[in-house]
Motif scaffolding. Sequence first.
Motif, PDB file in Angstrom:
ATOM      1  N   PHE A  36       0.835  -1.200   0.000  1.00  0.00           N
ATOM      2  CA  PHE A  36       0.000   0.000   0.000  1.00  0.00           C
ATOM      3  C   PHE A  36       0.876   1.259   0.000  1.00  0.00           C
ATOM      4  CE2 PHE A  36      -2.104   3.441   2.283  1.00  0.00           C
ATOM      5  CZ  PHE A  36      -3.275   3.580   1.562  1.00  0.00           C
ATOM      6  N   GLY A  37       1.814   1.341   0.949  1.00  0.00           N
ATOM      7  CA  GLY A  37       2.661   2.531   1.072  1.00  0.00           C
ATOM      8  C   GLY A  37       3.538   2.762  -0.140  1.00  0.00           C
TER       9      GLY A  37
ATOM     10  N   ALA B 190       2.904   9.261   1.453  1.00  0.00           N
ATOM     11  CA  ALA B 190       2.764   7.804   1.537  1.00  0.00           C
ATOM     12  C   ALA B 190       2.796   7.348   2.993  1.00  0.00           C
ATOM     13  CB  ALA B 190       3.874   7.117   0.733  1.00  0.00           C
ATOM     14  N   THR B 191       3.632   7.985   3.788  1.00  0.00           N
ATOM     15  CA  THR B 191       3.724   7.617   5.199  1.00  0.00           C
ATOM     16  C   THR B 191       2.443   7.978   5.946  1.00  0.00           C
ATOM     17  OG1 THR B 191       6.117   7.858   5.178  1.00  0.00           O
ATOM     18  CG2 THR B 191       5.038   7.949   7.328  1.00  0.00           C
ATOM     19  N   ILE B 192       1.915   9.163   5.720  1.00  0.00           N
ATOM     20  CA  ILE B 192       0.680   9.590   6.406  1.00  0.00           C
ATOM     21  C   ILE B 192      -0.484   8.668   6.051  1.00  0.00           C
ATOM     22  CG2 ILE B 192      -1.073  11.407   6.518  1.00  0.00           C
ATOM     23  CD1 ILE B 192       1.289  13.426   6.289  1.00  0.00           C
TER      24      ILE B 192
ATOM     25  N   PHE C 246      -3.810   3.379   7.562  1.00  0.00           N
ATOM     26  CA  PHE C 246      -4.093   1.993   7.207  1.00  0.00           C
ATOM     27  C   PHE C 246      -3.370   1.027   8.144  1.00  0.00           C
ATOM     28  CE2 PHE C 246      -3.180  -1.786   4.552  1.00  0.00           C
ATOM     29  CZ  PHE C 246      -4.469  -2.145   4.210  1.00  0.00           C
ATOM     30  N   ASN C 247      -2.109   1.311   8.422  1.00  0.00           N
ATOM     31  CA  ASN C 247      -1.261   0.413   9.201  1.00  0.00           C
ATOM     32  C   ASN C 247      -1.659   0.304  10.672  1.00  0.00           C
ATOM     33  OD1 ASN C 247       0.195   0.294   6.846  1.00  0.00           O
ATOM     34  ND2 ASN C 247       1.986   1.338   7.636  1.00  0.00           N
ATOM     35  N   PHE C 248      -2.133   1.387  11.253  1.00  0.00           N
ATOM     36  CA  PHE C 248      -2.420   1.373  12.681  1.00  0.00           C
ATOM     37  C   PHE C 248      -3.380   0.245  13.045  1.00  0.00           C
ATOM     38  CE2 PHE C 248      -4.942   2.783  16.392  1.00  0.00           C
ATOM     39  CZ  PHE C 248      -3.942   2.705  17.345  1.00  0.00           C
TER      40      PHE C 248
ATOM     41  N   LEU D 140      10.280   7.161  11.453  1.00  0.00           N
ATOM     42  CA  LEU D 140      10.603   6.305  10.312  1.00  0.00           C
ATOM     43  C   LEU D 140      10.613   7.097   9.006  1.00  0.00           C
ATOM     44  CD1 LEU D 140       8.515   3.115  11.183  1.00  0.00           C
ATOM     45  CD2 LEU D 140      11.013   3.274  11.088  1.00  0.00           C
ATOM     46  N   CYS D 141       9.676   8.003   8.867  1.00  0.00           N
ATOM     47  CA  CYS D 141       9.604   8.833   7.656  1.00  0.00           C
ATOM     48  C   CYS D 141      10.854   9.693   7.535  1.00  0.00           C
ATOM     49  CB  CYS D 141       8.347   9.695   7.689  1.00  0.00           C
ATOM     50  SG  CYS D 141       8.123  10.706   6.206  1.00  0.00           S
TER      51      CYS D 141
END
Length: 159
Positions: A58-59, A80-82, A87-89, A115-116
């Motif tokens: 996805f990212g 992409a990180t935001i 989605f990831n949480f 991480l970003c």
Amino acid sequence: LRKRPAGPRPAGREGNRAHGMALPVQERNDRSMPPSVQDLIQIRFLRFLVVGGINTLFGYSVYALLLFLNVHYSLAAVVATILGILFNFKTTGRIVFNSRDNRLLVKFVGVYAFLCLVNILVLKLFDGFQVDLYLAGFIMLLPMALFGYFLNKMFVFTA
């Protein structure tokens, strides 16, 4: 309560799994048998790999799409990180760490902000060496995913 399907019930380990029932602890812990799919699902790191693969796809798709649209790599990485965080949480919290605690979102966002930043700095290094940014993003997938798992385990989903 779940309804059991009509018809005869198969015997043995497969029969229990086919009807969604948990196996007895002693049978599940019998290491003389090869691990089954049910056993593998219980391994947190395997769940992380599967969920991480989905989250990473996805990212990276968002990142690649934004690069294709001529968005600067740093902005593409941020966006992409935001979007990935949202989605990831839920997927990481629920499937990997068995957590539904929405109060952890702030810590989770902090980990992903860090991480970003790391990702952008490394992408800048790749860019300085004139490495294709699609390739650079791809190269960074596994190291960033592993680093993310470690940080989430240590600082977010600590229970």
